[in-house]
Design an enzyme around this catalytic site. Sequence first.
Site, PDB file in Angstrom:
ATOM      1  N   THR A 128       0.859  -1.182   0.000  1.00 21.28           N
ATOM      2  CA  THR A 128       0.000   0.000   0.000  1.00 21.28           C
ATOM      3  C   THR A 128       0.902   1.241   0.000  1.00 21.28           C
ATOM      4  O   THR A 128       2.056   1.164   0.434  1.00 21.28           O
ATOM      5  CB  THR A 128      -0.944   0.005   1.220  1.00 21.28           C
ATOM      6  OG1 THR A 128      -0.170  -0.040   2.414  1.00 21.28           O
ATOM      7  CG2 THR A 128      -1.910  -1.175   1.165  1.00 21.28           C
TER       8      THR A 128
ATOM      9  N   GLY B 255       1.348   4.270   1.690  1.00 21.08           N
ATOM     10  CA  GLY B 255       2.024   4.767   2.899  1.00 21.08           C
ATOM     11  C   GLY B 255       2.992   3.753   3.470  1.00 21.08           C
ATOM     12  O   GLY B 255       4.068   4.099   3.966  1.00 21.08           O
ATOM     13  N   CYS B 256       2.621   2.489   3.390  1.00 22.08           N
ATOM     14  CA  CYS B 256       3.469   1.418   3.927  1.00 22.08           C
ATOM     15  C   CYS B 256       4.716   1.227   3.074  1.00 22.08           C
ATOM     16  O   CYS B 256       5.805   0.976   3.591  1.00 22.08           O
ATOM     17  CB  CYS B 256       2.685   0.104   3.989  1.00 22.08           C
ATOM     18  SG  CYS B 256       1.156   0.218   4.942  1.00 22.08           S
ATOM     19  N   SER B 257       4.551   1.344   1.764  1.00 22.53           N
ATOM     20  CA  SER B 257       5.660   1.094   0.833  1.00 22.53           C
ATOM     21  C   SER B 257       6.560   2.301   0.605  1.00 22.53           C
ATOM     22  O   SER B 257       7.742   2.147   0.324  1.00 22.53           O
ATOM     23  CB  SER B 257       5.113   0.631  -0.517  1.00 22.53           C
ATOM     24  OG  SER B 257       4.558  -0.651  -0.400  1.00 22.53           O
TER      25      SER B 257
END
Length: 190
Positions: free
Chosen positions: A76, A78-80
């Site tokens: 995703t 923000g996570c990546s």
Amino acid sequence: MRVLSCKFLGRVVNSALPRQIISLRSLSKTSAAMVKVGDSLPAVDLFEDSPANKINTGDLVNGKKVIIFGVPGAFTPGCSKTHLPGYVSSADELKSKQGVDEIVCVSVNDPFVMSAWGKEHGAAGKVRLLADPAGGFTKALDVTIDLPPLGGVRSKRYSLVVENGKVTELNVEPDGTGLSCSLANNIGKK
């Protein structure tokens, strides 16, 4: 031997347990309170690289200082773009300056997705990516969030530090998904 009868959800539950009391909380579907500083980390099986490689969280943190951070989903934005890369780039510093033995990322994903995501971000030797496919660990911490566009129940964004099985620091994003207090550069600043 005493037999206790309790009315629960319209049913009578009988128990022939000597000197034990049936806990209505254990019979209810209400989740436990969110994990807090001072709590023992729940021992739950997670998975690394494949369903055949179980990692028990109790064993993982026994006798060590471990950072665990949770994300809503692998790959995703923000996570990546922010969360995982921040821990990968800060891993050596966190380990040397703060005495951290391991850094672990947990997400409600399958182990193959987590493995591929870790490879894409060069996490090997820096951050272990562990899958929580049924959300058991996430539920035990009481950090679930319902995100229908990502498949339903996922993990709030959080970070915690565990020392020899006890939570010593906890940072849960106020809205569950933001990118502020749970980032790598905030570990140890409380």
